[in-house]
Design a protein around this motif. Sequence first.
Motif, short mmCIF file in Angstrom:
data_model
loop_
_atom_site.label_atom_id
_atom_site.label_comp_id
_atom_site.label_asym_id
_atom_site.label_seq_id
_atom_site.Cartn_x
_atom_site.Cartn_y
_atom_site.Cartn_z
N HIS A 180 -6.62 55.51 -25.20
CA HIS A 180 -5.81 54.34 -24.91
C HIS A 180 -6.50 53.52 -23.83
O HIS A 180 -7.62 53.82 -23.41
N SER A 181 -5.81 52.49 -23.33
CA SER A 181 -6.44 51.52 -22.43
C SER A 181 -6.35 51.91 -20.96
O SER A 181 -6.90 51.22 -20.11
N TYR A 207 -10.51 52.66 -24.55
CA TYR A 207 -10.26 52.31 -25.94
C TYR A 207 -9.53 50.97 -26.03
O TYR A 207 -8.54 50.75 -25.33
N VAL A 208 -10.01 50.09 -26.88
CA VAL A 208 -9.37 48.81 -27.13
C VAL A 208 -8.82 48.82 -28.55
O VAL A 208 -9.58 48.92 -29.52
N GLY A 260 -2.86 50.36 -29.40
CA GLY A 260 -2.15 51.17 -28.41
C GLY A 260 -2.66 52.59 -28.46
O GLY A 260 -3.75 52.87 -28.99
N GLU A 282 4.48 40.41 -23.05
CA GLU A 282 3.89 41.74 -23.13
C GLU A 282 4.96 42.81 -23.06
O GLU A 282 5.99 42.64 -22.40
N GLU A 323 5.89 47.30 -24.53
CA GLU A 323 5.47 48.52 -25.23
C GLU A 323 6.57 48.95 -26.19
O GLU A 323 6.87 50.13 -26.33
N LYS A 333 1.27 52.18 -24.62
CA LYS A 333 0.03 51.52 -24.20
C LYS A 333 -0.33 50.37 -25.14
O LYS A 333 -1.50 50.11 -25.42
N GLN A 334 0.69 49.67 -25.63
CA GLN A 334 0.49 48.57 -26.57
C GLN A 334 -0.54 47.58 -26.04
O GLN A 334 -0.49 47.18 -24.89
N GLY A 335 -1.48 47.18 -26.91
CA GLY A 335 -2.59 46.36 -26.47
C GLY A 335 -2.57 44.91 -26.95
O GLY A 335 -3.46 44.15 -26.60
N ALA A 336 -1.58 44.55 -27.75
CA ALA A 336 -1.53 43.17 -28.26
C ALA A 336 -0.11 42.83 -28.68
O ALA A 336 0.71 43.73 -28.94
#
Length: 416
Positions: free
Chosen positions: A173-174, A284-285, A288, A323, A325, A330-333
């Motif tokens: 994850h990020s 990591y990108v 999530g 933004e 989750e 760890k939601q990324g977008a």
Amino acid sequence: MENSERLGVGIVGAGFMANFHVTSWTGVRDADVVAVQSPRAESAQALADRCRELRVGDARAYTDLRELARDPRVDAVWVVAPNHARTAIIETIAEEVTSGRASLVGIAVEKPLGRNLAEARRVLELVEGAGLLHAYLENQVYAPAVTRGHELLWARGAALAGTPYLARCAEEHSGPHAAWFWDGTRQGGGVLSDMMCHSIEAGRYLLTPPGADQSDWLTPLSVSTQIASLKWSRKRHAAQLAERYGGAVDYARRPSEDYAHATISFRNGDGEEAVIEATTSWSYVGPGLRLTFELLGPEYSMSASTLNTEAQLFLSREIRSPEGEDLVEKQGAEQGLLPIVSDESLTYGYTTENRAVAADFLARRQPRESLKHGVEVSELMMAAYLSAETGETVRFPVADLDTFVPQVAQGTWRPA
């Protein structure tokens, strides 16, 4: 026990993980969260309120750990406090039990068991000395995709073609939520300490036959490891961390590894070689948190990924949503094609883990995932850090590992 038909649980810690456990409790039978403790009164009260909101227990909020342990409604304690506080917490609970001031059946401790092998051994020693049942809270070995895949592969594949020989497990994850995770001295290291404990134990579980104990089935032979700070020690991203946590995280001066890969060899109960490939990353990108598992053997394989979800959401570039989750940890977008993990507590294994451990404690039965497993995982992680520091394969048995403290945990490690 005050009520022999229900288990009263006290949770020590009120942060991200404690909230995850409380959320999972909606799927736990015959047990209630009756107390929570945190040094911060507002955090303890917020978690107690959350318990009542979810109807998983009429939880009392404490700031004093001893008061929680002495609460007659508390039969067992779940310790999910930060790593650097864990040994002192166990010492306090054990003292309350051995003195007779507290009457507990068992204690469950979140991963990793300690920041190093000496701390992990100390935790086990204290708990066994107090005569308590014990559980190592490693959720991934209870994840439904892992347990069902394990069961079917051993029944339909290994039974006919022979034992599996390779487990690949990864968690990526990020990066963590709280500042202390990024501090190698408080956390015990970087991503290897934080997450490779998951991948190692998931791999050991997959390589072990159903009904057998991985401690008996797998004998470690060697560990070869690489660690690196690939993203977060770069100038731009180190500055982002410093800003995010108000200067509490300084990756320019005190970095931890944000990537780790280990290859661990074992001899299994049939005398054959078996290997775990464990990969963990805070760099990591993607959408999530991604957990992946593979198990391979002669003529068969299985695989699972938490991002191969049954539901997805698409949001066009015309939508600018805040933004959050709410789709995946760890939601990324917040735009594009996004996976929805519909029940994270169940998918990641927390619900089944807590249901199983609570049932075992209620029946006065030792849970299968014990603190002894936590010690063994800590030993493998310390061997992995030693391999990364020396650039050599570490072979078992390893001398003086009890006194080894990784450079990352000392705050002296620097990326290549």
